[in-house]
Enzyme design. Structure first.
Site, mmCIF file in Angstrom:
data_model
loop_
_atom_site.group_PDB
_atom_site.id
_atom_site.type_symbol
_atom_site.label_atom_id
_atom_site.label_comp_id
_atom_site.label_asym_id
_atom_site.label_seq_id
_atom_site.Cartn_x
_atom_site.Cartn_y
_atom_site.Cartn_z
ATOM 1 N N GLY A 48 0.839 -1.187 0.000
ATOM 2 C CA GLY A 48 0.000 0.000 0.000
ATOM 3 C C GLY A 48 0.874 1.236 0.000
ATOM 4 N N HIS A 88 -3.952 0.915 7.839
ATOM 5 C CA HIS A 88 -2.600 1.489 7.809
ATOM 6 C C HIS A 88 -2.554 2.700 6.865
ATOM 7 C CE1 HIS A 88 1.962 0.869 7.816
ATOM 8 N NE2 HIS A 88 1.779 1.726 6.830
ATOM 9 N N HIS A 124 -2.248 6.903 7.480
ATOM 10 C CA HIS A 124 -1.314 7.819 6.797
ATOM 11 C C HIS A 124 -2.038 9.085 6.342
ATOM 12 C CE1 HIS A 124 2.567 5.924 6.557
ATOM 13 N NE2 HIS A 124 2.124 4.822 5.992
#
Ligand SMILES: [Zn+2]
Length: 177
Positions: A49, A144, A148
């Site tokens: 990712g 996750h 960010h």
């Protein structure tokens, strides 16, 4: 296409909340080119990712794909997905701890608690609505990347740092636990 430079922890852009994209901004050739570059960069770094702020753009765009990945072997596959302006909400309180790494925090891994299943609302790169449920590793990758986009990194989510380990020591001491 181009491979972009990945920001490392300490760069202030990683701690900013990213900005929403308007429909016309998303449609623009510059944004579409940027999304292509994000995908190429993620693949080149063997990431599963990548969030736009990891390549210096404080925008609500994340890309993810889990295929045969040397950094994460034996994980269930996730097709290439582009998430624009995502909203991620847990479906239950159930959480699970597992290992995570981050291209912006090179050479480290740590165990991070994440929700087991999440509901995702977002736009794809064409501006179409995405509405789906993700579970397990797929849900982990999305949480996750969503973090960010909100200025957070996985270290912020760890219960403590007792599992934080360099990759070499991870392979030597932790891989089978
Ligand atoms: Zn990351």
């Amino acid at each position: 296409m181009a491979i972009l430079k990945v920001t490392r922890l300490g760069h202030p852009v990683l701690r900013k909340v990213t900005e929403n994209l308007s429909p016309s901004e998303l449609r623009s050739p510059a944004t579409q080119q940027f999304i292509d570059d994000m995908i190429e960069t993620m693949k080149d770094y063997d990431g599963v990712g990548l969030a736009a702020d990891q390549v210096h753009e404080s925008k609500q765009i994340a890309v993810l794909e889990v295929s045969d990945n040397p950094r994460y072997p034996q994980k269930p596959k996730v097709p290439l997905t582009v998430l624009v302006n995502p909203k991620v909400t847990p479906l239950s309180d159930e959480m699970e701890e597992d290992w995570e790494g981050c291209l912006s925090i090179p050479d480290l891994r740590g165990k991070v608690p994440r929700y087991k299943s999440v509901h995702v609302l977002a736009l794809d790169r064409g501006g179409n609505e995405l509405d789906f449920v993700a579970t397990d590793f797929h849900a982990r990758v999305i949480q996750h990347e969503f973090d960010h986009l909100n200025g957070r990194v996985y270290l912020d989510r760890m219960r403590d740092f007792s599992t934080l380990t360099f990759l070499q020591e991870f392979a030597r001491y932790w891989l089978r636990s």
